[in-house]
Design a protein around this motif. Structure first.
Motif, PDB file in Angstrom:
ATOM      1  N   ARG B  64      13.852   4.540 -16.509  1.00  0.00           N
ATOM      2  CA  ARG B  64      12.633   4.714 -15.750  1.00  0.00           C
ATOM      3  C   ARG B  64      11.452   4.002 -16.373  1.00  0.00           C
ATOM      4  O   ARG B  64      10.317   3.845 -16.061  1.00  0.00           O
ATOM      5  CB  ARG B  64      12.353   6.015 -15.337  1.00  0.00           C
ATOM      6  N   GLY B 242      20.386   8.305  -4.119  1.00  0.00           N
ATOM      7  CA  GLY B 242      19.858   7.221  -4.334  1.00  0.00           C
ATOM      8  C   GLY B 242      20.702   6.078  -3.516  1.00  0.00           C
ATOM      9  O   GLY B 242      21.237   6.354  -2.614  1.00  0.00           O
ATOM     10  N   THR B 243      20.434   4.838  -3.913  1.00  0.00           N
ATOM     11  CA  THR B 243      21.288   3.552  -3.363  1.00  0.00           C
ATOM     12  C   THR B 243      22.300   3.418  -4.308  1.00  0.00           C
ATOM     13  O   THR B 243      22.257   3.805  -5.365  1.00  0.00           O
ATOM     14  CB  THR B 243      20.363   2.529  -3.060  1.00  0.00           C
ATOM     15  N   ASP B 246      21.349   2.520  -8.056  1.00  0.00           N
ATOM     16  CA  ASP B 246      20.245   3.156  -8.484  1.00  0.00           C
ATOM     17  C   ASP B 246      20.228   4.740  -7.981  1.00  0.00           C
ATOM     18  O   ASP B 246      19.741   5.069  -6.801  1.00  0.00           O
ATOM     19  CB  ASP B 246      19.110   2.282  -7.704  1.00  0.00           C
ATOM     20  N   THR B 249      16.450  10.464  -7.797  1.00  0.00           N
ATOM     21  CA  THR B 249      15.211  10.252  -7.306  1.00  0.00           C
ATOM     22  C   THR B 249      14.415   9.538  -8.548  1.00  0.00           C
ATOM     23  O   THR B 249      14.771   9.121  -9.563  1.00  0.00           O
ATOM     24  CB  THR B 249      14.236  11.408  -7.353  1.00  0.00           C
ATOM     25  N   ARG B 250      13.258   8.796  -7.800  1.00  0.00           N
ATOM     26  CA  ARG B 250      12.364   7.789  -8.841  1.00  0.00           C
ATOM     27  C   ARG B 250      10.933   8.416  -8.454  1.00  0.00           C
ATOM     28  O   ARG B 250      10.510   8.594  -7.229  1.00  0.00           O
ATOM     29  CB  ARG B 250      12.426   6.338  -8.331  1.00  0.00           C
ATOM     30  N   ALA B 268      15.771   7.168  -4.697  1.00  0.00           N
ATOM     31  CA  ALA B 268      15.553   6.020  -4.757  1.00  0.00           C
ATOM     32  C   ALA B 268      16.200   5.064  -3.591  1.00  0.00           C
ATOM     33  O   ALA B 268      17.153   5.579  -3.089  1.00  0.00           O
ATOM     34  CB  ALA B 268      16.495   5.400  -6.082  1.00  0.00           C
ATOM     35  N   GLY B 269      15.082   4.230  -3.105  1.00  0.00           N
ATOM     36  CA  GLY B 269      15.457   3.810  -1.760  1.00  0.00           C
ATOM     37  C   GLY B 269      15.054   4.300  -0.759  1.00  0.00           C
ATOM     38  O   GLY B 269      15.618   3.964   0.406  1.00  0.00           O
ATOM     39  N   ASP B 333      13.743   0.021  -3.994  1.00  0.00           N
ATOM     40  CA  ASP B 333      14.777   0.402  -5.155  1.00  0.00           C
ATOM     41  C   ASP B 333      14.742  -0.691  -5.901  1.00  0.00           C
ATOM     42  O   ASP B 333      14.045  -1.792  -5.623  1.00  0.00           O
ATOM     43  CB  ASP B 333      15.891   0.720  -4.379  1.00  0.00           C
ATOM     44  N   ILE B 344      10.839  -3.180  -9.382  1.00  0.00           N
ATOM     45  CA  ILE B 344      10.415  -1.866  -9.468  1.00  0.00           C
ATOM     46  C   ILE B 344       9.721  -1.238 -10.734  1.00  0.00           C
ATOM     47  O   ILE B 344       9.188  -0.240 -10.918  1.00  0.00           O
ATOM     48  CB  ILE B 344      11.372  -1.079  -8.939  1.00  0.00           C
TER      49      ILE B 344
END
Ligand SMILES: Cc1cc2nc3c(=O)[nH]c(=O)nc-3n(C[C@H](O)[C@H](O)[C@H](O)COP(=O)(O)O)c2cc1C
Ligand code: FES
Lengths: 183, 449
Positions: B64, B242-243, B246, B249-250, B268-269, B333, B344
């Motif tokens: 990150r 996420g995806t 990826d 969470t972000r 994510a995404g 993402d 990102i």
């Protein structure tokens, strides 16, 4: 916060209190592999105590770490946080970078300069080279880069504290709340 | 208060910000333990180091800090039994403009980070770890140091952790106001007490020749905080949020010209740029419209709010199809932003509306990079200053017809020609602003010499 500067022109290294040495030794113990790693924290310790770093400080730290003075001097001159001249009693840092600029940090910076009596052109000339000091010795101001609080722009630091969403009209009350008066 | 809104948006899923947004949450050990803290460390110590690394790989956790490197793969570069000391260095320099997430972790939930450090160190065979914190967070340095002392007193750090024979020392190291120290090899030089000039890769990959020339992992604060959650949720469950590629969470930090700026934590995404900027951030200010978006920290290439993105997607029968979408329909993402020619990065989204002048915006960033170039490589040292001088002169009314072309050529001659990625970081804004908003640069560059 930045007391103990030897305004009388003496060498800072001549007035090191005993607890300073204890703190320095504690810092050294954090770096069991290489003493040289303690350079940055010792420079911080010095500047926090004396307000700035004079040549005797550079020599003292170098000797403490078995280094040459140049090894400390090159750090003092590289890092924007360190200074070799005495600042005002309170230090104001206004964020200059994009999100804060969009939110009006230039006006905020100018309002601070005007309120503390520092000429903006003079302040600009100092960028990266010591700090301008207000005529009463009470303040220094710096335009700094992103303080990692862009979502509450514009932001500034007064001494160690962050202030968020600061409008120019907040400046006088903010100064009286968060700074110590001149001696 | 902070940039994290007390009530989460329905799309948010707070894991990293889960504790610290609870009413009355305090950064002390008692509170953290009452919220289930250090349970994952207990679990980790009963696992094998390679099982933990496998879990991090399976979780599809990406770094990150900006470069987005897969964390599990980075960790697997460390050879368990090479007989060398290994180090973990946590990057809490948080200085990429537009990024404001690590600040909250460091100040408000230090034990989450320390638990992550302990688990990661166990997995990597690390006995000495440093947390590098920018000095503009003086309170955070004290808070994290106090939390380390508490954790040590409680047996979560120090010698013979929880009676397992595993020992780990962790110390805080403060920076001194230089953006370059966020770059991992510069950070290592800084930690070694040297002038923080980045090291060249190869050969100086931290995993090979890192701190004190020994194998070292450098990870961002948020990355390390994800580790306990991967163990808590299980890597599959975590990855599923996420995806593909990826996971988890972000945190996305939105600042600039939106109604509700803030730091949001989303799978994510989970949202498109449109959903992020309109649904979550409330859209543009009244009477205004979006003009430009920097999606991943100031170094990421700018997007025009009205541009169309042309890309290739896999069709139902597996063949590649051409597709054209509105920029605002980009999914937030790593892959989708990379497909749009940007990144990102650190998750810092900076938004400019139609009242903003793009030359002025670029000039602000150029001044940043000119100030922060460490001066080691000539193209960057000279070029970043030159670009800032040019954009300043253009704004002051001295724009010459050839300026946009010259600006571009300076940027092109920095990118790819420096020891570290600061060169790209400094030139991508200029390259992308010129490409996306040529009309504004042409309008100001009118003199014929
Ligand atoms: C100029 C420059 C500045 C950087 N600043 C930061 C920073 O402030 N914080 C950070 O975590 N990573 C920063 N990085 C990325 C680090 O080099 C490194 O990739 C990252 O800390 C690795 O952690 P991660 O894999 O967990 O993301 C920066 C990179 C460059 C090139
Ligand atoms: S731009 Fe001012 S805090 Fe980031």
């Amino acid at each position: 916060m930045t007391g103990n500067t030897t305004a009388n022109g003496g060498r800072q290294a001549d007035s090191i209190p005993a607890n300073f040495i204890l703190e320095a030794n504690e810092i050294l113990s954090h770096y069991p592999v290489s003493k040289r790693s303690a350079s940055l924290p010792l420079i911080h310790l010095w500047q926090n105590h004396f307000g700035h770093i004079d040549p005797s400080g550079i020599e003292w730290i170098a000797a403490k770490l078995d280094l040459q003075p140049i090894n400390i001097y090159e750090l003092v001159t590289f890092y924007p946080w360190f200074r070799q001249t005495a600042p005002g009693k309170n230090i104001i840092r206004v964020c200059r970078t994009l999100s804060c600029a969009l939110a009006g940090s230039k006006d905020l910076y100018e309002k601070f300069c005007e309120t503390i009596g520092i000429d903006i052109e003079e302040a600009r000339a100092h960028h990266g080279d010591g700090m301008p000091v207000s005529p009463d010795g009470n303040y220094s101001i710096e335009f700094v880069e992103c303080l990692a609080s862009c979502g509450s722009a514009p932001v500034c630091m007064v001494n160690d504290e962050l202030h968020e969403r600061v409008a120019p009209e907040d400046v006088p009350s903010l100064l009286s709340r968060s700074t110590s008066p001149a001696n | 208060m902070s940039c994290i809104h007390p009530a989460p948006h329905p799309k948010e899923r707070r894991i990293i910000f889960g504790n610290l947004t609870q009413p009355g949450y305090a950064p002390d050990l008692k509170t953290y333990v009452a919220h289930g803290g250090y349970e994952q460390l207990r679990k980790a110590l009963s696992m094998t180091p390679s099982a933990i690394i496998d879990a991090v790989k399976a979780a599809n956790l990406r770094g990150r800090g900006g470069a987005g490197f897969p964390c599990g793969i980075k960790w697997s570069f460390i050879k368990q039994d090479d007989g060398k000391p290994h180090y973990l260095v946590v990057n809490g320099d948080e200085s990429e403009p537009g990024t404001f997430k690590d600040r909250y972790i460091l100040h408000e939930d230090p034990h989450q980070l320390i638990e992550g450090v302990a688990i990661s160190s166990f997995a990597l065979g690390v006995k000495l770890a440093y947390i590098y914190i920018r000095c503009e967070f003086p309170a955070a340095a004290k808070i994290v140091a106090a939390a380390i002392a508490e954790a040590k007193a409680a047996g979560f750090l120090g010698t013979n952790i929880l009676g397992t024979g595993f020992s780990l020392d962790v110390f805080v190291h403060q920076g001194a106001g230089a953006y370059i120290c966020g770059e991992e090899t510069s950070l290592i030089e800084s930690l070694e007490g040297k002038r923080p000039y980045p090291r060249i890769k190869p050969p100086y990959f931290p995993a090979v020749f890192g701190l004190y020339m020994n194998p070292t992992v450098v990870n961002n604060v948020e990355t390390i905080c994800h580790i306990p959650h991967i163990l808590r949720l299980g890597p599959e469950e975590y990855a599923k949020m996420g995806t593909p590629g990826d996971g988890g969470t972000r945190t996305l930090c939105v600042s600039g010209d939106v109604q509700r700026p803030g730091a949001y934590e989303l799978p994510a995404g989970a949202v498109t740029l449109r959903e992020l900027l309109y649904d979550i951030c409330g859209g543009p200010k009244p009477g205004r419209s979006f003009k430009a978006i920097i999606p991943g920290g100031s170094s990421a290439k700018v997007l025009r709010a009205d541009e169309k993105i042309k890309r290739k997607v896999k069709g139902p029968d597996g063949t590649m199809l051409d597709q054209e979408i509105d920029v605002l329909d980009l999914v937030m993402d790593a892959a989708s932003l990379a497909g749009a020619g940007t990144m990102i990065g650190s998750g810092g989204v900076i938004v400019m509306d139609d009242t903003r002048n793009m030359v002025e915006t670029l000039n602000n960033l150029n001044l940043f990079y000119a100030h922060e170039s460490c001066g080691q490589c000539t193209p960057c040292r000279e070029g970043s200053l030159w670009m800032a001088k040019m954009s300043s002169r253009m704004l002051a009314g001295g724009g010459v017809e050839n300026d946009p072309k010259k600006l571009k050529s300076i940027a092109d001659n920095i990118a790819g020609r420096t020891v570290c990625a600061f060169g790209e970081a400094a030139s991508w804004p200029t390259q992308s602003f010129l490409e996306k908003f040529p009309e504004e640069f042409a309008a100001i560059a009118t003199k014929n010499k």
